[in-house]
Design a protein around this motif. Structure first.
Motif, mmCIF file in Angstrom:
data_model
loop_
_atom_site.group_PDB
_atom_site.id
_atom_site.type_symbol
_atom_site.label_atom_id
_atom_site.label_comp_id
_atom_site.label_asym_id
_atom_site.label_seq_id
_atom_site.Cartn_x
_atom_site.Cartn_y
_atom_site.Cartn_z
ATOM 1 N N HIS A 159 18.185 -50.696 19.704
ATOM 2 C CA HIS A 159 19.138 -50.228 18.690
ATOM 3 C C HIS A 159 19.835 -51.424 18.073
ATOM 4 C CE1 HIS A 159 21.811 -47.452 16.634
ATOM 5 N NE2 HIS A 159 22.825 -48.221 16.986
ATOM 6 N N VAL A 160 19.757 -51.542 16.758
ATOM 7 C CA VAL A 160 20.474 -52.580 16.027
ATOM 8 C C VAL A 160 21.705 -51.924 15.409
ATOM 9 C CG1 VAL A 160 20.384 -54.281 14.186
ATOM 10 C CG2 VAL A 160 18.335 -53.800 15.530
ATOM 11 N N PRO A 161 22.906 -52.295 15.850
ATOM 12 C CA PRO A 161 24.116 -51.641 15.334
ATOM 13 C C PRO A 161 24.340 -51.930 13.852
ATOM 14 C CG PRO A 161 24.559 -52.843 17.381
ATOM 15 C CD PRO A 161 23.198 -53.266 16.906
ATOM 16 N N GLU A 162 25.072 -51.061 13.232
ATOM 17 C CA GLU A 162 25.444 -51.257 11.832
ATOM 18 C C GLU A 162 26.178 -52.597 11.679
ATOM 19 O OE1 GLU A 162 28.216 -48.996 8.453
ATOM 20 O OE2 GLU A 162 27.753 -48.021 10.369
ATOM 21 N N GLY A 163 25.830 -53.345 10.661
ATOM 22 C CA GLY A 163 26.464 -54.638 10.429
ATOM 23 C C GLY A 163 25.773 -55.796 11.100
ATOM 24 N N GLN A 164 24.743 -55.538 11.912
ATOM 25 C CA GLN A 164 23.985 -56.604 12.558
ATOM 26 C C GLN A 164 22.543 -56.594 12.060
ATOM 27 O OE1 GLN A 164 24.493 -56.947 16.808
ATOM 28 N NE2 GLN A 164 26.591 -56.183 16.742
ATOM 29 N N LEU A 165 21.825 -57.669 12.367
ATOM 30 C CA LEU A 165 20.465 -57.804 11.869
ATOM 31 C C LEU A 165 19.431 -58.009 12.967
ATOM 32 C CD1 LEU A 165 21.035 -60.127 8.762
ATOM 33 C CD2 LEU A 165 20.368 -57.720 8.716
ATOM 34 N N ARG A 166 19.849 -58.206 14.219
ATOM 35 C CA ARG A 166 18.871 -58.575 15.245
ATOM 36 C C ARG A 166 19.171 -57.915 16.575
ATOM 37 N NH1 ARG A 166 18.861 -64.738 16.015
ATOM 38 N NH2 ARG A 166 18.883 -64.692 13.739
ATOM 39 N N ALA A 167 18.141 -57.925 17.432
ATOM 40 C CA ALA A 167 18.268 -57.470 18.817
ATOM 41 C C ALA A 167 17.272 -58.267 19.649
ATOM 42 C CB ALA A 167 18.001 -55.970 18.933
ATOM 43 N N SER A 168 17.560 -58.448 20.929
ATOM 44 C CA SER A 168 16.694 -59.239 21.801
ATOM 45 C C SER A 168 16.021 -58.349 22.841
ATOM 46 C CB SER A 168 17.488 -60.351 22.497
ATOM 47 O OG SER A 168 18.501 -59.803 23.312
ATOM 48 N N TYR A 169 14.938 -58.849 23.413
ATOM 49 C CA TYR A 169 14.155 -58.142 24.412
ATOM 50 C C TYR A 169 13.321 -59.198 25.141
ATOM 51 C CZ TYR A 169 10.825 -58.791 20.644
ATOM 52 O OH TYR A 169 10.054 -59.364 19.662
ATOM 53 N N PHE A 170 12.474 -58.766 26.086
ATOM 54 C CA PHE A 170 11.651 -59.710 26.832
ATOM 55 C C PHE A 170 10.198 -59.241 26.835
ATOM 56 C CE2 PHE A 170 15.838 -60.809 28.115
ATOM 57 C CZ PHE A 170 15.789 -62.181 28.319
ATOM 58 N N ILE A 171 9.300 -60.226 26.680
ATOM 59 C CA ILE A 171 7.864 -59.972 26.642
ATOM 60 C C ILE A 171 7.280 -60.464 27.959
ATOM 61 C CG2 ILE A 171 5.759 -60.273 25.293
ATOM 62 C CD1 ILE A 171 7.598 -61.415 23.046
ATOM 63 N N GLN A 172 6.601 -59.597 28.692
ATOM 64 C CA GLN A 172 6.111 -59.916 30.033
ATOM 65 C C GLN A 172 4.586 -59.814 30.076
ATOM 66 O OE1 GLN A 172 8.249 -56.936 32.272
ATOM 67 N NE2 GLN A 172 10.175 -58.087 32.225
ATOM 68 N N SER A 173 3.953 -60.866 30.617
ATOM 69 C CA SER A 173 2.495 -60.914 30.659
ATOM 70 C C SER A 173 1.976 -60.531 32.040
ATOM 71 C CB SER A 173 2.007 -62.321 30.297
ATOM 72 O OG SER A 173 0.629 -62.462 30.597
ATOM 73 N N LEU A 174 0.906 -59.742 32.053
ATOM 74 C CA LEU A 174 0.213 -59.396 33.295
ATOM 75 C C LEU A 174 -1.188 -59.976 33.324
ATOM 76 C CD1 LEU A 174 2.450 -57.118 32.879
ATOM 77 C CD2 LEU A 174 1.009 -55.690 34.316
ATOM 78 N N GLY A 175 -1.635 -60.573 32.200
ATOM 79 C CA GLY A 175 -3.001 -61.077 32.118
ATOM 80 C C GLY A 175 -3.029 -62.585 31.969
ATOM 81 N N ASP A 176 -4.220 -63.180 32.218
ATOM 82 C CA ASP A 176 -4.344 -64.636 32.135
ATOM 83 C C ASP A 176 -5.305 -65.083 31.029
ATOM 84 O OD1 ASP A 176 -6.767 -63.922 33.198
ATOM 85 O OD2 ASP A 176 -6.498 -64.983 35.097
#
Length: 321
Positions: A159-176
């Protein structure tokens, strides 16, 4: 479609005999000129107001282009009979599109490692904010999480709140190996897909004050040349020294790691790392170190015992290269 209205300016000008503009010129004193600006497809965009006045002694007037939905439209002018229209500037084309979404992508993540991602909106969200859905094309190889210490899933909603432009998260790898795309979708915005490249991961042992070596260690063409980066510890020191253990993804070409390939362990994965000490008479080193899940690095104690040299190396834990 969600952007600020575009400013449209209409000018009065002196024309030559062929209807070409010579120069902008103000409307004569004592009169004003009413101009209508039309949109060929008002479902795409309207003009507000559609009728404007160039006042006496002025050269221009403005209206606002109000986008409504994706598409194309042509703006044209209706002017009094006493005025001509120059063919080169009597119309202007306009394209309306959904705003875009920016995503962290086109990067490499090591097996069982993770990195932070950022979603960036091309326009501010509407009143009340905006929900963005992220989705992995292959949840068996790539997960998405709202927090670095939480095991991810194949999809999540930010959820990006009103008045903001960004949000963060994490990308997790299970493969090689291989490439996995993930996408971002949100109401009123263009869908965006980006690739993530998967690579094997390893454990690097370094003197803790140095940190991992710089990217030259990865990029150096001759894999036979390696900087051992030795360190010196004093037998008479009152405090022990430390070596640090870093999870890193291994460069696909050189199979080496560096500071720019260091990544946090993903949530749900930990590793017990055994350290080998070539000369126990010279120094005492912690034999086993736990890299906790979601950790960036761990420290092992190095206690000098006598003058001499020793080499500290890693017994690669299961699942790493």
């Amino acid at each position: 479609t969600t952007g600020a209205p575009a400013r449209i300016t209409v000018y009065s000008a002196l024309l030559d005999e062929d209807g070409k503009v010579i120069t902008p010129q103000p409307v004569a004193g004592g009169r004003s000129v009413e101009i209508e600006v039309r949109s060929s497809d008002e479902r795409v965009a309207k003009l507000s107001p559609p009728r404007i006045l160039i006042q006496s002694g002025m050269t221009s007037a403005e209206t606002q282009f109000q986008p409504a939905r994706p598409g194309t439209t042509t703006l044209s002018l209706v002017v009094p009979q006493s005025f001509g229209l120059t063919a080169a500037a009597a119309t202007v084309g306009a394209t309306v599109d959904y705003p875009g979404i920016g995503l962290t992508g086109d990067l490499t993540i090591g097996k069982d490692l993770q990195t932070q991602g950022i979603v960036l909106l091309g326009e501010p969200p509407p009143a009340g904010g905006l929900d963005i859905e992220l989705k992995s094309s292959d949840p068996k190889k790539l997960l998405l999480s709202t927090n670095f210490d939480k095991v991810g899933s194949g999809s999540l909603t930010l959820h990006v709140p009103e008045g903001q432009l960004r949000a963060s998260y994490f990308i997790q790898s299970l493969g090689d190996s291989g490439t996995v795309n993930y996408t971002a979708t949100a109401k009123g915005f263009k869908e965006r897909a980006v690739p993530i490249y998967l690579a094997p991961s390893g454990i690097m042992v370094v003197y803790w004050l140095y940190g991992p070596p710089d990217e030259a260690e990865v990029l150096r063409a001759n894999s036979g040349i390696r900087d051992p980066r030795p360190f010196t510890a004093s037998v008479s020191a009152k405090k022990p020294a430390y070596v640090s253990l870093w999870p890193v993804y291994l460069d696909p070409e050189t199979k080496r790691g560096a500071d720019r390939t260091a990544q946090r362990l993903r949530a749900g994965v930990s590793a017990v790392v055994e350290l080998k000490n070539s000369n126990p008479d010279v120094a005492q080193v912690t034999s086993k170190v736990l890299l906790k899940e979601a950790s960036e690095f761990a420290l092992a104690e190095f206690k000098p015992l006598a003058p001499g040299q020793t080499v500290i190396s890693v017994n690669t834990p299961a699942g790493f290269s």
